[in-house]
Design a protein around this motif. Structure first.
Motif, PDB file in Angstrom:
ATOM      1  N   ALA A  88       0.849  -1.202   0.000  1.00  0.00           N
ATOM      2  CA  ALA A  88       0.000   0.000   0.000  1.00  0.00           C
ATOM      3  C   ALA A  88       0.879   1.246   0.000  1.00  0.00           C
ATOM      4  CB  ALA A  88      -0.896  -0.001   1.228  1.00  0.00           C
TER       5      ALA A  88
ATOM      6  N   TYR B  46      -5.037   1.413   6.213  1.00  0.00           N
ATOM      7  CA  TYR B  46      -4.440   0.669   5.093  1.00  0.00           C
ATOM      8  C   TYR B  46      -4.351  -0.840   5.352  1.00  0.00           C
ATOM      9  CZ  TYR B  46      -3.231   5.476   4.308  1.00  0.00           C
ATOM     10  OH  TYR B  46      -3.321   6.836   4.153  1.00  0.00           O
TER      11      TYR B  46
ATOM     12  N   THR C 179      -6.143  -3.175   2.800  1.00  0.00           N
ATOM     13  CA  THR C 179      -5.438  -3.189   1.503  1.00  0.00           C
ATOM     14  C   THR C 179      -4.185  -4.056   1.591  1.00  0.00           C
ATOM     15  OG1 THR C 179      -6.220  -0.964   1.036  1.00  0.00           O
ATOM     16  CG2 THR C 179      -4.335  -1.733  -0.252  1.00  0.00           C
TER      17      THR C 179
ATOM     18  N   ASN D  94      -3.290  -7.403  -0.500  1.00  0.00           N
ATOM     19  CA  ASN D  94      -2.075  -7.464  -1.322  1.00  0.00           C
ATOM     20  C   ASN D  94      -1.228  -8.693  -0.977  1.00  0.00           C
ATOM     21  OD1 ASN D  94      -2.746  -5.066  -2.557  1.00  0.00           O
ATOM     22  ND2 ASN D  94      -1.398  -3.801  -1.292  1.00  0.00           N
TER      23      ASN D  94
END
Ligand SMILES: [Zn+2]
Length: 198
Positions: A66, A151, A154, A158
Motif C-alpha cells: 500500500a 491501510y 489493503t 495485497n
C-alpha cells in the motif's frame, strides 16, 4: 492402495512423510495380506522474520504493497517494503531456505525499485517447490507514524494475493515503541512476521 505385510511409518524427508494406515484384512489363496492406504501426514513448520528500514525524505512509503501518504519513505534497494520483507524472511525460514538477501540480493540491479510483492510471490513459489503450503501469516508493524489502520485491509489483500491465500489467513497488527529507540524517534519502521506452513 498398496499391499504390504506389516504396518510401519517411514520418514524420508520433509517432502515425503507418510503413514500407512490399515484399512482392511484380505484373504488371497493361502496368503493373508493387509491392505493399507497411504495418507499424507501434515508436517507443520514455522518461520520468523524481522526487518527494519530507515525513513528518509524523497521516497514513497510502501507498506504491505500500500502506498501511504507520508512525509518520508523507507530507504532500500527495492521499494523497501519492510512488512513484505519480514514475511519473505519468515517464509524462507519456515522451509529452511535462508533469507531474503540470499535469494534477492540488493547488489543485483534487477531488484532495483522492484515491488516487494513480486519478491513475495517468488518466495511463495519457492515454498511450494519445497512441497509446503502456507497456512497463515501473522505480522506486526513497528512505527511511530503514520497510522496503519486505514491501510490494513489493503495490505491484507495485497499479501493474500501474492501468496495465493484468502485475506483471512493474513493478520496485520501495528504498534508504536512508545517513543523509544530509532523507531520511536521516527527514524525508521520495523516489521516482524511469523508464518506456519505444512
Ligand atoms: Zn528489508
Amino acid at each position: 492402495m498398496m499391499t504390504i505385510r506389516s504396518q510401519r511409518i517411514f520418514n524420508t524427508g520433509i517432502n515425503s512423510n507418510f503413514t500407512l494406515i490399515p484399512v482392511c484384512d484380505m484373504k488371497s489363496g493361502t496368503d493373508t495380506k493387509l491392505s493399507y492406504k497411504i495418507t499424507r501426514i501434515y508436517i507443520m513448520q514455522i518461520g520468523i522474520g524481522y526487518d527494519v528500514h530507515r525513513l528518509v525524505k524523497g521516497r514513497k512509503l510502501i507498506l504491505g504493497g500500500a502506498v501511504i501518504p507520508f512525509e518520508k519513505g523507507l530507504l532500500g534497494h527495492s521499494d523497501a517494503d519492510v512488512l513484505v520483507h519480514a514475511v519473505c524472511d519468515a517464509l524462507l525460514g519456515s522451509v529452511g531456505l535462508g533469507d531474503i538477501g540470499l535469494h534477492f540480493p540488493d547488489s543485483d540491479p534487477k531488484y532495483k525499485d522492484i515491488s516487494s510483492l513480486k519478491l513475495l510471490a517468488q518466495t511463495n513459489a519457492l515454498v511450494r517447490q519445497k512441497g509446503f503450503t502456507i497456512r497463515n501469516i501473522d505480522t506486526i508493524i513497528f512505527a511511530e507514524a503514520p497510522k496503519i489502520g486505514p491501510y490494513r485491509e489493503t495490505m491484507q489483500k495485497n499479501l493474500a494475493h501474492a501468496v495465493e491465500l484468502s485475506p483471512g489467513c493474513i493478520n496485520i497488527k501495528a504498534t508504536t515503541t512508545e517513543g523509544l529507540g530509532v523507531i520511536g524517534k521516527g527514524e525508521g519502521i520495523g516489521a516482524m512476521s511469523v508464518v506456519l506452513v505444512s
